[in-house]
Motif scaffolding. Structure first.
Motif, mmCIF file in Angstrom:
data_model
loop_
_atom_site.group_PDB
_atom_site.id
_atom_site.type_symbol
_atom_site.label_atom_id
_atom_site.label_comp_id
_atom_site.label_asym_id
_atom_site.label_seq_id
_atom_site.Cartn_x
_atom_site.Cartn_y
_atom_site.Cartn_z
ATOM 1 N N ASP A 83 -3.313 -1.167 -9.980
ATOM 2 C CA ASP A 83 -2.393 -0.046 -10.164
ATOM 3 C C ASP A 83 -3.122 1.176 -10.714
ATOM 4 O O ASP A 83 -2.873 2.305 -10.295
ATOM 5 C CB ASP A 83 -1.249 -0.429 -11.100
ATOM 6 N N ALA A 91 -5.188 2.750 -7.964
ATOM 7 C CA ALA A 91 -4.320 3.470 -7.027
ATOM 8 C C ALA A 91 -3.821 4.772 -7.651
ATOM 9 O O ALA A 91 -3.735 5.803 -6.979
ATOM 10 C CB ALA A 91 -3.150 2.596 -6.615
ATOM 11 N N LYS A 92 -3.506 4.727 -8.936
ATOM 12 C CA LYS A 92 -3.022 5.917 -9.619
ATOM 13 C C LYS A 92 -4.105 7.000 -9.682
ATOM 14 O O LYS A 92 -3.821 8.185 -9.516
ATOM 15 C CB LYS A 92 -2.574 5.559 -11.036
ATOM 16 N N LYS A 100 -6.339 7.394 -7.530
ATOM 17 C CA LYS A 100 -6.691 7.678 -6.139
ATOM 18 C C LYS A 100 -8.104 7.218 -5.784
ATOM 19 O O LYS A 100 -8.727 7.743 -4.871
ATOM 20 C CB LYS A 100 -6.511 9.166 -5.822
ATOM 21 N N HIS A 146 -6.547 3.361 -2.103
ATOM 22 C CA HIS A 146 -5.285 3.759 -1.473
ATOM 23 C C HIS A 146 -4.173 2.852 -1.984
ATOM 24 O O HIS A 146 -4.381 1.652 -2.194
ATOM 25 C CB HIS A 146 -5.409 3.651 0.047
ATOM 26 N N ARG A 147 -2.996 3.429 -2.189
ATOM 27 C CA ARG A 147 -1.894 2.654 -2.778
ATOM 28 C C ARG A 147 -1.472 1.497 -1.897
ATOM 29 O O ARG A 147 -1.074 0.443 -2.398
ATOM 30 C CB ARG A 147 -0.713 3.554 -3.092
ATOM 31 N N ASN A 148 -1.582 1.642 -0.581
ATOM 32 C CA ASN A 148 -1.217 0.533 0.309
ATOM 33 C C ASN A 148 -2.223 -0.602 0.211
ATOM 34 O O ASN A 148 -1.855 -1.775 0.298
ATOM 35 C CB ASN A 148 -1.118 1.018 1.758
ATOM 36 N N LYS A 149 -3.506 -0.277 0.035
ATOM 37 C CA LYS A 149 -4.512 -1.320 -0.124
ATOM 38 C C LYS A 149 -4.289 -2.064 -1.429
ATOM 39 O O LYS A 149 -4.418 -3.295 -1.494
ATOM 40 C CB LYS A 149 -5.924 -0.742 -0.079
ATOM 41 N N ALA A 150 -3.949 -1.321 -2.479
ATOM 42 C CA ALA A 150 -3.669 -1.961 -3.765
ATOM 43 C C ALA A 150 -2.479 -2.913 -3.634
ATOM 44 O O ALA A 150 -2.517 -4.043 -4.133
ATOM 45 C CB ALA A 150 -3.394 -0.909 -4.831
#
Length: 119
Positions: free
Chosen positions: A58, A61-62, A64, A67-71
């Motif tokens: 998290d 992803a935060k 950057k 990528h948030r989708n990979k996380a």
């Protein structure tokens, strides 16, 4: 090499951000590897390691770095492995049944008073 003052400043910022991104990347990779290894060896602290890995993913992803989708995908796959391993160990050793706790009586609130009607 940069020539202008602003380009030199931008290069310093880019180097600093690169180092921060590498640290964040190493943090989440180490956490994910620890969870995978713990699941394979059926360690006792798997859930603790899993929450640490989720937090690291998290954070990456935060920031950057990731990528948030990979996380989300990595967290999902870890959870799936954790649940599959939990199901196989549960089938091998059945858990003892818990005694049913008595239910508490619901506390009733007194009815609200109605305002007197004016004539």
């Amino acid at each position: 090499m940069p020539v202008t003052k602003s380009a030199k400043r931008a290069l310093r910022v880019a180097h600093r951000r690169h180092e921060e991104n590498l640290e964040t990347k190493a943090m989440y990779k180490k956490a994910v590897k620890a969870v995978r290894k713990a699941v394979e060896t059926s360690a006792s602290n798997v859930s603790e390691l899993f929450s640490t890995a989720q937090s690291a993913l998290d954070t990456a992803a935060k920031r950057k770095t990731l990528h948030r989708n990979k996380a989300a995908r990595l967290k999902s796959r870890l959870a799936k492995k954790l649940n599959a391993e939990g199901a196989s160990t549960a089938a091998a050793a059945p858990k003892a049944k818990k005694a049913a706790a008595p239910k508490k009586a619901a506390a009733k609130k007194p009815a609200a008073k109605k305002a007197a009607a004016k004539k």
